[in-house]
Write an enzyme that holds these catalytic residues in place. Structure first.
Site, PDB file in Angstrom:
ATOM      1  N   HIS A   1       0.825  -1.224   0.000  1.00 40.71           N
ATOM      2  CA  HIS A   1       0.000   0.000   0.000  1.00 40.71           C
ATOM      3  C   HIS A   1       0.857   1.271   0.000  1.00 40.71           C
ATOM      4  O   HIS A   1       0.313   2.375  -0.017  1.00 40.71           O
ATOM      5  CB  HIS A   1      -0.938   0.021   1.210  1.00 40.71           C
ATOM      6  CG  HIS A   1      -1.917  -1.112   1.230  1.00 40.71           C
ATOM      7  ND1 HIS A   1      -2.767  -1.386   0.176  1.00 40.71           N
ATOM      8  CD2 HIS A   1      -2.177  -2.069   2.174  1.00 40.71           C
ATOM      9  CE1 HIS A   1      -3.509  -2.451   0.469  1.00 40.71           C
ATOM     10  NE2 HIS A   1      -3.162  -2.886   1.679  1.00 40.71           N
TER      11      HIS A   1
ATOM     12  N   ASP B   1      -2.672 -10.656  -2.206  1.00 42.26           N
ATOM     13  CA  ASP B   1      -3.192 -10.165  -0.921  1.00 42.26           C
ATOM     14  C   ASP B   1      -4.678  -9.839  -1.118  1.00 42.26           C
ATOM     15  O   ASP B   1      -5.105  -9.467  -2.210  1.00 42.26           O
ATOM     16  CB  ASP B   1      -2.406  -8.895  -0.543  1.00 42.26           C
ATOM     17  CG  ASP B   1      -2.717  -8.376   0.843  1.00 42.26           C
ATOM     18  OD1 ASP B   1      -1.892  -8.586   1.751  1.00 42.26           O
ATOM     19  OD2 ASP B   1      -3.784  -7.730   1.017  1.00 42.26           O
TER      20      ASP B   1
ATOM     21  N   HIS C   1      -6.236  -7.355  -0.213  1.00 44.26           N
ATOM     22  CA  HIS C   1      -6.403  -5.927  -0.523  1.00 44.26           C
ATOM     23  C   HIS C   1      -5.677  -5.580  -1.815  1.00 44.26           C
ATOM     24  O   HIS C   1      -4.590  -6.106  -2.085  1.00 44.26           O
ATOM     25  CB  HIS C   1      -5.826  -5.072   0.615  1.00 44.26           C
ATOM     26  CG  HIS C   1      -6.432  -5.352   1.953  1.00 44.26           C
ATOM     27  ND1 HIS C   1      -5.832  -6.185   2.878  1.00 44.26           N
ATOM     28  CD2 HIS C   1      -7.590  -4.920   2.511  1.00 44.26           C
ATOM     29  CE1 HIS C   1      -6.604  -6.251   3.966  1.00 44.26           C
ATOM     30  NE2 HIS C   1      -7.669  -5.499   3.771  1.00 44.26           N
TER      31      HIS C   1
ATOM     32  N   ASP D   1      -4.005 -12.778   3.755  1.00 48.03           N
ATOM     33  CA  ASP D   1      -5.260 -12.325   4.353  1.00 48.03           C
ATOM     34  C   ASP D   1      -6.487 -12.609   3.490  1.00 48.03           C
ATOM     35  O   ASP D   1      -7.602 -12.208   3.840  1.00 48.03           O
ATOM     36  CB  ASP D   1      -5.186 -10.837   4.743  1.00 48.03           C
ATOM     37  CG  ASP D   1      -4.563  -9.969   3.677  1.00 48.03           C
ATOM     38  OD1 ASP D   1      -4.295 -10.468   2.571  1.00 48.03           O
ATOM     39  OD2 ASP D   1      -4.336  -8.764   3.950  1.00 48.03           O
TER      40      ASP D   1
HETATM   41 ZN   LIG Z   1      -3.916  -7.110   2.905  1.00 44.37          ZN
END
Ligand SMILES: [Zn+2]
Length: 338
Positions: free
Chosen positions: A157, A193, A195, A282
């Site tokens: 991120h 991931d 996200h 995750d």
């Molecule tokens: Zn993540």
């Protein structure tokens, strides 16, 4: 599998986090490093403490002012009356107001995207060590065997000049740029991931020499909200070299693995010289902040599919939060990659 890690990873251990209006326990804890390291060791993999390749590989990806800020902000904390154990702000720069201020409080808001990335006494050491693990894994991947970088804090991120989403330095991007420079060819990043890898996308959005493919829960109602949609395909020379495969929340193994197959086929078509896997765990059905329902068997199968690509590969740890399935899923992935 050669495993690279850095002991300084445990020196950043934020304990609180502002989530949906409440102060809760921070999910990105130093304990993750210890659990993942133990899982790798128990799997019989060779563990190596990463060396120090210096700042240059980090500056090949990140803004120099941002890196200096991260390195020095804790030492400058006397400029912030009332600061105790961590530096954090509630004032963030928006795209329409992006002047670089003089004061430290303003700089924190310029260089961070949210309240998930406090700076503490050991933060720089931890994020620097985490990046060094990614660099070491990238270098070793070119020597023949697949490698895994136990990066913590995670990185995908983080943009060129901002922290966010628990991430400070973009370890996957640093590894990819290292591989690109060493091979002279294109490098692909497969981000699995849960996200979207928004920082990685931002770093390479206008480039054709790094293909980014991200498979994640639909950001329409999930972090990082403002990026990760299927119509974001790159810009200028990078047009066609960014691929987003958002999945409906609650999707399980079948849908996730089909997306991985689709991503791998796009990667094969781009004929890369090397591959970086942004390995978030995750997407697990047991993850405390996850949104997909991937099983341990699903992680093992994903690893097999990715290994079949037959590319020099560096796996770089991203998210995956404290739950009994976390070390089990890493063990299954590393084992499935053999
Ligand atoms: Zn993540």
């Amino acid at each position: 599998m050669q495993i690279f890690h850095h002991g300084d990873s445990r020196r950043h251990d934020p304990d609180r986090y502002f989530r949906r209006g409440a102060i809760v326990e921070h999910p990105e804890r130093a304990e993750r490093y210890l659990l993942l390291l133990e899982a790798a060791r128990d799997g019989g993999h060779a563990l190596h403490e990463a060396g120090d390749a210096g700042l240059d590989p980090i500056l090949a990806v990140h803004d120099a002012g941002y890196v200096t800020f991260l390195r020095d902000v804790w030492e400058r904390r006397s400029a912030l009356p009332g600061i105790a154990d961590e530096i954090l702000t509630g004032h963030f720069a928006r795209p329409q107001m992006h002047r670089r201020p003089e004061g430290l409080l303003g700089l924190i808001g310029l260089y961070t995207a949210d309240t998930s990335t406090p700076v503490r006494a050991g933060t720089w050491a931890a994020v620097y060590g985490s990046a060094q693990a990614a660099i070491a894994a990238a270098d070793a991947a070119l020597r023949g065997s697949p490698t895994y970088a136990l990066c913590r804090p995670p990185g995908h991120h983080a943009y060129a000049d901002s922290a966010g989403g628990f991430c400070y330095l973009n370890n996957s991007a640093i590894a990819a740029e290292r591989l690109r420079a060493a091979t002279g060819g294109r490098v692909a990043i497969l981000d699995i991931d849960v996200h979207h890898g928004n920082g990685t996308q931002g770093l390479f959005y206008a480039r054709s020499d790094v293909l980014t493919v991200s498979i994640h829960a639909d950001p329409a109602d999930y972090f990082p909200y403002f990026a990760g949609y299927a119509d974001e395909t790159g810009v200028g020379p990078g047009e066609g070299f960014n691929r987003n495969l958002p999945l409906a929340q609650g999707s399980g193994d079948a849908v996730w693995l089909a997306a991985i197959r689709e991503g791998l086929s796009a990667i094969a078509a781009s004929r890369p010289a090397a591959l970086v896997v942004a390995l978030g765990l995750d997407a697990s059905e047991d993850d405390p902040i996850g949104a997909l329902r991937v099983t341990t068997a699903g992680f093992r199968e994903a690893a097999g599919l990715i290994a079949e690509a037959g590319l020099p590969t560096a796996l770089v740890q991203e998210g995956g939060y404290l739950c009994p399935a976390l070390p089990r899923n890493l063990a299954a992935f590393l084992d499935g990659f053999r």
